[in-house]
Scaffold this active site. Sequence first.
Site, PDB file in Angstrom:
ATOM      1  N   LYS A 120       0.863  -1.182   0.000  1.00 26.96           N
ATOM      2  CA  LYS A 120       0.000   0.000   0.000  1.00 26.96           C
ATOM      3  C   LYS A 120       0.898   1.230   0.000  1.00 26.96           C
ATOM      4  O   LYS A 120       1.662   1.463   0.930  1.00 26.96           O
ATOM      5  CB  LYS A 120      -0.912   0.007   1.220  1.00 26.96           C
ATOM      6  CG  LYS A 120      -1.858   1.201   1.274  1.00 26.96           C
ATOM      7  CD  LYS A 120      -2.771   1.115   2.493  1.00 26.96           C
ATOM      8  CE  LYS A 120      -3.711   2.297   2.583  1.00 26.96           C
ATOM      9  NZ  LYS A 120      -4.582   2.223   3.773  1.00 26.96           N
TER      10      LYS A 120
ATOM     11  N   ARG B 104     -10.896   9.480   1.662  1.00 24.74           N
ATOM     12  CA  ARG B 104     -10.826  10.124   2.978  1.00 24.74           C
ATOM     13  C   ARG B 104     -12.022  11.032   3.205  1.00 24.74           C
ATOM     14  O   ARG B 104     -12.496  11.174   4.333  1.00 24.74           O
ATOM     15  CB  ARG B 104      -9.493  10.864   3.122  1.00 24.74           C
ATOM     16  CG  ARG B 104      -8.310   9.903   3.222  1.00 24.74           C
ATOM     17  CD  ARG B 104      -6.958  10.583   3.193  1.00 24.74           C
ATOM     18  NE  ARG B 104      -5.892   9.591   3.197  1.00 24.74           N
ATOM     19  CZ  ARG B 104      -4.642   9.829   2.851  1.00 24.74           C
ATOM     20  NH1 ARG B 104      -4.285  11.049   2.460  1.00 24.74           N
ATOM     21  NH2 ARG B 104      -3.730   8.863   2.878  1.00 24.74           N
TER      22      ARG B 104
ATOM     23  N   LYS C 228      -2.113  -1.535  -3.711  1.00 22.77           N
ATOM     24  CA  LYS C 228      -2.971  -0.346  -3.650  1.00 22.77           C
ATOM     25  C   LYS C 228      -2.103   0.906  -3.730  1.00 22.77           C
ATOM     26  O   LYS C 228      -1.126   0.996  -2.989  1.00 22.77           O
ATOM     27  CB  LYS C 228      -3.764  -0.359  -2.339  1.00 22.77           C
ATOM     28  CG  LYS C 228      -4.727   0.807  -2.169  1.00 22.77           C
ATOM     29  CD  LYS C 228      -5.468   0.718  -0.849  1.00 22.77           C
ATOM     30  CE  LYS C 228      -6.408   1.908  -0.675  1.00 22.77           C
ATOM     31  NZ  LYS C 228      -7.098   1.878   0.638  1.00 22.77           N
TER      32      LYS C 228
END
Length: 332
Positions: free
Chosen positions: A202, A212, A256
């Site tokens: 990630k 977010r 990711k």
Amino acid sequence: MRPRIADYPAMRFRRLRRSAALRALAQENVLSVGDLIWPIFVRDGEGVEEPIHSMPGVKRLSIDLAVKAARMAADLGIPAICIFPYTDPALKTEACEEAWNPDNLANRAIRAIKAAVPEIAVMTDVALDPYNANGHDGIVRDGVILNDETVEALVRMALRQAEAGADILGPSDMMDGRIGAIRSALETAGHKDVAIMSYSAKYASAFYGPFRDAVGASGALKGDKKTYQMNPANSDEALRLVERDLSEGADMVMVKPGMPYLDICRRVKDQFGAPTYAYQVSGEYAMIKGAALNGWIDGEKAMMESLLAFKRAGCDGILTYFAPEAARLLRG
């Protein structure tokens, strides 16, 4: 020894592109509904659909509507959904205690979905940022994200999710040692069949902004996440992280973000042969959707091309906000 390719005109590559039938016979990779995992955002309330403006078409759903969404996904053949909670800011603390509350929003959503749609696999997020007053994935003290104390908290969180009925746990925090600790705790507690899909590679990416917003972490975040998420310049490190997580008991691994890191997906699959997934993150979704809404690209074609690219890069599946839309196209 590989055979030598015949010279033109004995070899004409266009022969196998001449018709749809020939193209289908020569196609190397196939995208199917079974490759899709649908991330959804849940919030408190009843009958609530709350648009996320930075992710056109995506909404926060109250649990009753999340159950309906899970039913729709199962009917489309989507095998799994992934739950992300929008936590009431009043419940966010520096110690993140709400993360392992058996009755927190995520755990209530797990139970409700598994009761109503038992055939769909429910994946969860194991990280503290939805519950952290500082917006970080780990516990913060004097500006430092604490690794070992965070791992202890993540273990408690993971156990509550397993008890609620989660099928797949997704540790997304990037703390060292958390996969081994979670796997050991699951075995000890009798949750031996709960799978772990580790966010192994990630990256500290600029593509997470709309997510977010969706979980309400944007305003709370203090600083950045570069001390625990990966440097986008690194590739070999991703392989070491994946190897570590597999050795500690991860069943599946994830890269990711997705499209900017297709090279990592391919390296991981080639090196380990393990079930490999990518997350087509919020920023990737927003770029395609935003351009399509402005008429700059063909949204459906760009969506399907982007998803097929993950399969070509070696992925066994994709977490994508496009899952229902793509599933309808794939089913015809």
